[in-house]
Each structure stands twice: as C-alpha cells, then as structure tokens.
Write an enzyme that holds these catalytic residues in place. Structure first.
Site, short mmCIF file in Angstrom:
data_model
loop_
_atom_site.label_atom_id
_atom_site.label_comp_id
_atom_site.label_asym_id
_atom_site.label_seq_id
_atom_site.Cartn_x
_atom_site.Cartn_y
_atom_site.Cartn_z
N GLU A 217 -6.76 -7.56 -0.32
CA GLU A 217 -7.28 -7.68 1.20
C GLU A 217 -8.44 -7.28 1.06
OE1 GLU A 217 -4.82 -5.58 3.79
OE2 GLU A 217 -2.88 -6.03 2.89
N GLU B 76 0.72 -1.36 -0.20
CA GLU B 76 0.15 0.12 0.05
C GLU B 76 0.83 1.33 0.05
OE1 GLU B 76 -2.82 -0.22 3.15
OE2 GLU B 76 -4.09 -1.38 2.16
C1 GLA Z 1 -4.13 -2.50 5.19
C2 GLA Z 1 -2.58 -3.13 5.21
C3 GLA Z 1 -2.73 -4.32 6.17
C4 GLA Z 1 -3.61 -4.25 7.41
C5 GLA Z 1 -4.93 -3.76 7.05
C6 GLA Z 1 -5.77 -3.26 8.23
O1 GLA Z 1 -4.67 -3.10 4.25
O2 GLA Z 1 -2.00 -3.36 3.94
O3 GLA Z 1 -1.31 -4.71 6.61
O4 GLA Z 1 -2.88 -3.15 8.00
O5 GLA Z 1 -4.76 -2.34 6.15
O6 GLA Z 1 -6.19 -4.22 8.97
#
Ligand code: GLA
Ligand code: CA
Length: 792
Positions: A272, A195
């Site tokens: 995700e 991210e």
């Molecule tokens: C983002 C991050 C994960 C985690 C989620 C929230 O997507 O990539 O590592 O922190 O948020 O749980």
C-alpha cells in the site's frame, strides 16, 4: 411537489466522444475467456510470473465504492495510468449482511469485477480479510458479530469469530478460487488478514487465518501479508510473503532496511503506497502533493520494487459504509476521493498524468500503454426545493419497551438512528442527565423541545434539565456515524451503549423504563411510516422532492444548507452528510439517475437552513465549517511550567525510527506533558511528532483509548491536517506539527494529554515523522507527569 423543467447543461462534445469510445471499445476488447494456466512465485529478490521476473504495478480499487456500471471504466483508467495489476479487498460485511445469507450478485459480484480486470489484460491481487480496515464500517467485519456480548475479533480468543471467518472465506473462495492464475484466471496473490501487527502479535492467530484462506480454496495462489517497517517482525508466518505499507514521500531505502536484513532474498513490495489520505468529518480535507508522492514512486521503480497504489481511485463510501478512527473517535466522510490519481467521479487528475509519465519508462516486455478512456459525462441540476416533509416525531415506527438502555444491535438494527424515550419525574431543582457511551451524536428533547446536541468527538455526555412542576418527556435521538475500523476500539456498538443517569440527591441514579424507536437506513423503511405534507417543519424530518432530467450524467449534489443526515436518490443511498464538512457535496453517479422524473429523499436529524439542493459539476470537498475551533488552545491560553519538575529530560539523536526512553524509576500520574525544546536542525522553529507511546510497568505500551489532548501551544490545521491528537492515533504516517504556514512560533512547544486515569509509567517512546522531510524532528525534550492538572 416541485417539477424541475430546466434544461440541463450537457457537455455535448464529451458526450459524442463517450459514444465513439464505447463503440471503439466494443471492437478492441474480445470477450473474457479463460487463459491457459500460469504460475506466480517468489524468486530470488523478485517475483516470477510464468517463470519470468515481474514487477507488480498495482492499483487498489474497491468495487463497492464504484457503481458496477463504472467498474470497467475505472479498471481501464488504471491500465492507462501504467498499471499491470488491480488490487482489491473483499468486504465481508457487504456480502453477509445477515448471518449465513451470502450475496455475491449485482454490485456485490466480485468475481465479475475480477473477470473484467482479466478482460482488460491485468492481473489481480485479492485481500479477503476477514479484517480489511479501509476506512470501512468496522473494518469490513459484520456488525452482527456485536450481538455476541463478549465478542473478541482478530484473535484466537473467540472461536465464534474464527468459525464465522472460516465460513465467509469459504464462500469468498467459491467465487474467486477458480480465478487463481494456476486455474487460468488472473489472481496472482492472496493476502492473509491486514496489517495485523498494528493490532496484535499472536502468530497462532495469523497461522489460523493463513490455513483458513488455504483450506477455503485459495490453495494455489501465492499468499502474502502486509505490515509496516516498524512492526512486521512482531510475529512470524511461514509460507507467506511479507510486504510493507507506507505513505507518500517515504524514504524507500529506510523503509526496506530492516526487512532486507531479515529477508535478504525476498522480493520487495510496498503493498500500500498511500497516494493521498482519507477525510474525517469536521477536519480539513487531506491532500498529498504530486511531488512528494511521485519521487518515492520513482525510487521504487528504479529499484524494481513492486507496489500497489492505495488508492488509485478511492470512489465513495456510499450509504452507511464509511468507518471511523479512534482514539480520538472521528468518523470518515462519505467521499473517499483520497486525493488519489483518479478522482471520486472517475476524473483524471494531475497525479494521474504524473504516474503515467513516470511509469511509461518502466513498462515490461510486450506492454503498451493505452490511452485513457473518455471521462464520464457530468451534468448540472439547477437549484430546486424539496417541498414535501415529514417530521420524525410525528412519524414514529412502532416502539419497543426496554427496562434498561441497550445499544442498537440489541434491536437487530445495524445502522442509522435510534430514539430513546422515557418520562422523568417533576423536580423543583435543576438536574442533569449523564449519558454513558453515546455513539455517536445526539439531539436531546424535553417535551418535544430541543435542549442540547451532544457529540462523541467532543466527549459530550451531560445535559442540564430545567426545574419543572410536572413530569417531563425525555427524548434522546441518537445518530450513529461509522463504526471504528482500526485499532483496539473496533468493538464499537451504536446508540447508547451503557446507561443514562439523572441527578438524585448528591449522586446519580440510572433512568429505567424506556421506549425505543428504530430508524434503520434502508430505503424502504424511510417510506414505511412517513406521511409527507407540504407543511413547513422544524427539527428532525424527512424531506422529499422530485426533479426532471432530460439527460443523465454524474453530478455532485450540493447539500451545504443541510444539517446532518442521509440522502437517497431514486432509492440509492448516497451516504451521510454533515454541515461541518469538509465535503459539502455528495457524488451522484449518473447511472442512478433517470431521464424524466427522479426522486430525492433526505433525512435531516438536525435542521436545514434551507431545504434546497442543486447538482454541481465539481465537488466541494474542502469547505470546513467546524462547530468548534480546530485548535487545542484558547486564545491567550499559556501553559505555566515554572513550578514543575520534569520526570525525564534529554536529547534525541537525529536518526529516523522509534526512540525509547526508560525512566530511572516508574512515575505515576494522569496528566502528561511533552515539551520540545529544540529541533534537529539549528534555527528550525517547528516541532513534529508522529507518535508518542507511554510504557507501563510491564514494559508494554499503555492503550491510548481514554487519552485527550488538553492543550497544544501550536498546531498546523490549515495547510495540512496536523493536529496534536495525531500523536496517539496509532498511525505512523500522520503527525502533530506546530504551525508551519504563516506564523511559525518557535520553541519550546508543548503538548498536554489527559490520560483519563492515573497510570504508572516506566518510560516512553517517540516516533519522528517518517517522510523524507526532517523539519521539526525533536532534539531537546522534557517530560512531565502529574496527578493534578497543569496550571495556565
Ligand atoms: C492501512 C490499511 C488500509 C487503509 C489505509 C489508510 O494501510 O491497510 O486498509 O486503512 O491504512 O487509508
Ligand atoms: Ca500518528
């Protein structure tokens, strides 16, 4: 010493079932063997596994959050839930706890984890970082990076960061590159960074990480990166697939709309899909309902969109590994249950069955859905007292002198507690001391007597010192909670990071000449200087007790009468506890217990109300005892805007996504007020705001690092965790919501933020909620910005 001779309540049926299953399992699973090499590539709008269309149904698991003995159980649960792939992060900071000392053994043997996934007929996606977020201390980066004073992370600015990253990636690839599918393993994809667009937009940095991942040895697997639908276009990265992350209940077509315009032939994947959410100390337990969650998953399956469930099973942030978010600083609870389909103990939940029932309709050629493995045995332990204790102040390790205050890292300490001690001169007048940058919680003592408790979450930094005719001993005992794991505040040193000052005349003077005592978290340290006795004690202390077990099994240690600290069972660090909740129990894996005598050690830096514990059959994850109201409004407090002139007013359109408003001219001020006058739907009393950003003179967003909510007329903190500070936590899936359970106060709704300094603002951006619901989406608004505080 308390010997606990009570019998245990064991579920005998479950026990027999477990044994039976274990015997059966030995026959079903042939030992892992390398398969013939395969391929995994990008086709036209689909992934191709050995040349055939393949929809990834992945389950995210974190090997450090699951005791090694349970790895295979959790993998099998994922398979039984309908998954064909397991997705993992690599956690740099568990593998390289000291520079150049790498550990991939035992609990850290990630290659073994991946082989277990393969043994169970599943593929693997690996996300080696270097940064992973994951609500994990410093987002997976090693704390020792912070010994470099001017360290810059996740950027090209600091060659040291890049070199350390490349070294780690090489070591990681030594373990895992042989398991790429092209080599006969099961790794189909490898992620580059994590991210990154939430942090920066420098394509060169991402190219460097991409090249480093490849040259480390991940040279065959398909690479990918993950970002959000709102930001994936902030940088470009060739030769790497793009995937998107979003939360339960998202509108799938909206999420992929822009992506498909830009990448019309790319396969679609939600890398995700957030099944639940994580808990913060002192904040309500997070849940996401089965219905909200399952609908969007079905939407993805109907569109043949690949996904990974984050988390399929969250597990536990044992030891000191839980991280924190900022702004505002808010540390993660120890449990990482995540309200996921498989609970913290490996227990099957309603969400598990909902996923399984859905996915059985979407299996691909040759797939069979196995039955879930038997659940792990749970035991209870009757209440017993820890009746040996060792007060912290009577059991100090050797001290170290330092002229000025320095953070923990300067003393080569990664985590735990640190005591700063000095002497202050006599004074006929009251004085105050001011601490600059307390990370993260402190108890302050004068001549051994506690006089104040300070909490970074509240911004506490000042203590009153009584007048005294003699000089005084000042002790500041600081406990570090998690390091920030997300966003720009990730450089988060612990202890007191800048200075301590005391009143002198009308000003302040820095206090110098300190003795420092370090209390790291490793178990052996806890026994090094401590002399236990059966004396009753008050204040910070270690407590020790013994208990006898006839049989072992998982249990939840009830620590609800304890203050704040850490627990070790038979030398295993179970994690942090804090009486404010929401979790009141700590997960104890049965494999860390023994038949016969077991040892329990608790360090409480605050004060237990009773030194007792018990093992429960079920966790308590949702009992919050906030030390202050969760609301940003005092009873009877009303904002008075009657004499105020807005700097901007208007109406937002009904569509989703970011909305940008430019002011006619720049305005300056420190106090910002957002007023919602109406919602998009007539008669909807609610206001919801996912994010608010202020635009500076240069067109860039102002970093919200110093922002503080001063007032919100109404917040939902019961049915969901929708407090006002969610508008600047830089998480698009979280939002402020006016009270939606019980009374639903109507418009106008007000949110007032202290920006911490006078700034110049040329406009603002508003992000409405992005789940499928539309309640509270703002229509009419007014914005105020002033130098002086608002009136009540
Ligand atoms: C983002 C991050 C994960 C985690 C989620 C929230 O997507 O990539 O590592 O922190 O948020 O749980
Ligand atoms: Ca938010």
């Amino acid at each position: 010493m308390t010997l606990n001779k009570h019998a245990l309540y064991i579920n005998a049926r479950l026990f027999i079932f477990t044994i039976l299953f274990a015997v059966l399992a030995m026959h079903v699973h042939a030992p892992a063997r390398a398969q013939s090499p395969g391929t995994f590539t990008l086709g036209n709008k689909e992934f191709l596994l050995n040349g055939k269309p393949f929809v990834i149904r992945a389950a995210e698991l974190h090997y450090p959050r699951i005791p090694k003995e349970y790895w295979e159980h959790r993998i099998q649960l994922c398979k039984a839930m309908g998954m064909n792939t397991v997705c993992i992060y690599l956690f740099w900071n568990i593998h390289e706890q000291k520079p150049d000392v790498y550990d991939f053994s035992g609990q850290n043997d990630v290659a073994e984890f991946v082989r277990l996934v393969q043994k169970n007929g599943m593929y693997c996606i690996v996300r080696p970082g270097p940064y992973v977020c994951a609500e994990w201390d410093m987002g997976g980066l090693p704390w020792w990076l912070l010994k470099k004073k001017d360290i810059a992370v996740r950027s090209m600015e600091d060659p040291y960061f890049i070199t350390r990253t490349q070294k780690f990636l090489k070591e990681a690839a030594k373990q895992l590159a042989p398991l790429q599918i092209q080599n006969g393993g099961n790794i189909i994809m490898v992620q580059v960074e994590n991210e990154y667009a939430t942090f920066g937009s420098d394509g060169r940095y991402m190219e460097t990480i991409r090249n480093s991942v490849r040259s480390a040895g991940f040279d065959k697997a398909q690479l990918f990166r993950c970002d959000w639908s709102s930001n994936f276009n902030k940088y470009q990265l060739d030769g790497v697939a793009t995937t998107l992350n979003f939360g339960a209940g998202s509108n799938i077509d909206n999420q992929f709309k822009k992506f498909q315009e830009i990448y019309p032939t790319a396969p679609l994947m939600c890398s995700e899909y957030w099944t639940g959410w994580f808990d913060h100390w002192g904040k309500p337990h997070e849940t996401r309902s089965v219905n909200t969650f399952i609908g969007s998953l079905k939407d993805m399956m109907d569109r043949k969109i690949s996904f990974s469930l984050y988390m399929a099973h969250g597990g536990t942030s044992f030891g000191q590994w839980g991280g924190a978010n900022a702004p505002p600083y808010s540390a993660m609870a120890t449990s990482y249950d995540y309200n996921a389909p498989v609970g913290e103990q490996g227990n099957i939940t309603e969400k598990f069955f909902a996923v399984r029932d859905l996915l059985k309709n979407y299996l691909q050629e040759g797939e069979i859905l196995p039955d879930p493995p038997a659940e792990k045995r749970v035991i209870t332990i009757p209440e017993f007292e820890l009746n040996e204790s060792a007060p912290l102040f009577e059991n100090l390790p050797p001290g170290k002198r330092t002229e000025t205050i320095r953070p923990m890292e300067d003393f080569d300490q990664g985590w735990g507690r640190i005591l700063y001690r000095t002497t202050i001169a006599a004074s006929a007048a009251k004085r105050k001391i001011v601490i600059t940058e307390l990370h993260d919680w402190a108890s302050v003592f004068i001549d051994g007597k506690p006089i104040a408790k300070l909490d970074r979450r509240r911004g506490d930094n000042t203590v009153e010192i009584p007048a005294s005719q003699t000089k005084l001993r000042l002790d500041i005992l600081v406990e570090a909670t998690g390091r920030v794991n997300y966003g720009k505040a990730i450089i988060d040193r612990k202890g007191i990071t800048e200075k301590v000052e005391i009143t002198e005349g009308s000003g302040l003077k820095e206090i110098k000449d300190w003795t420092v005592y370090n209390f790291p978290v490793d178990y052996n340290f806890q026994n090094k200087y401590t002399r236990f006795s059966s004396r009753q004690v008050t204040g910070p202390a270690w407590y020790r007790g013994k208990f006898i077990l006839r049989e072992t099994g998982d249990t939840f240690l009830d620590v609800s009468t304890w203050g704040k600290g850490m627990v070790w069972v038979n030398g295993h660090n179970l994690g942090r506890f804090w009486k404010i909740g929401p979790q009141q129990t700590l997960f104890v894996p049965g494999v860390w217990l023994k038949k016969g005598e077991n040892e329990l050690l608790i360090l409480d830096v605050d004060q237990p109300s009773s030194a007792k514990v018990a093992g429960l059959a079920k966790p308590i994850l949702d009992k919050i005892n906030p030390d202050a109201s969760l609301l940003s409004r005092f009873i009877g407090q009303n904002l008075d805007l009657s004499n105020e002139v807005p700097v901007s007013k208007g109406e937002f359109g009904p569509e989703e996504g970011w909305k940008t408003i430019k002011f006619d001219k720049a305005h300056t001020g420190r106090f910002f007020c957002f007023e919602a006058l109406s919602a998009q739907q007539a008669n909807d009393p609610l206001t919801t705001v996912a994010e608010l950003e202020l635009i500076g003179d240069d067109g860039n967003n102002l970093a919200p690092l110093k922002w503080k909510v001063v007032y919100a007329d109404s917040e939902e903190v019961t049915a969901s965790n929708s407090s006002a500070d969610k508008v600047f936590d830089t998480q698009e899936s979280t939002f402020w919501q006016s009270q939606s359970s019980g009374a639903k106060p109507s418009h106008p709704h007000h949110l007032l933020i202290d920006l911490g300094e006078v700034v110049s603002v040329s406009g603002f951006r508003y992000l409405p909620r992005s789940d499928k619901k539309t309640g509270g989406m703002v229509k009419g608004y007014r914005i105020y910005l002033k130098n002086a505080a608002f009136k009540f």
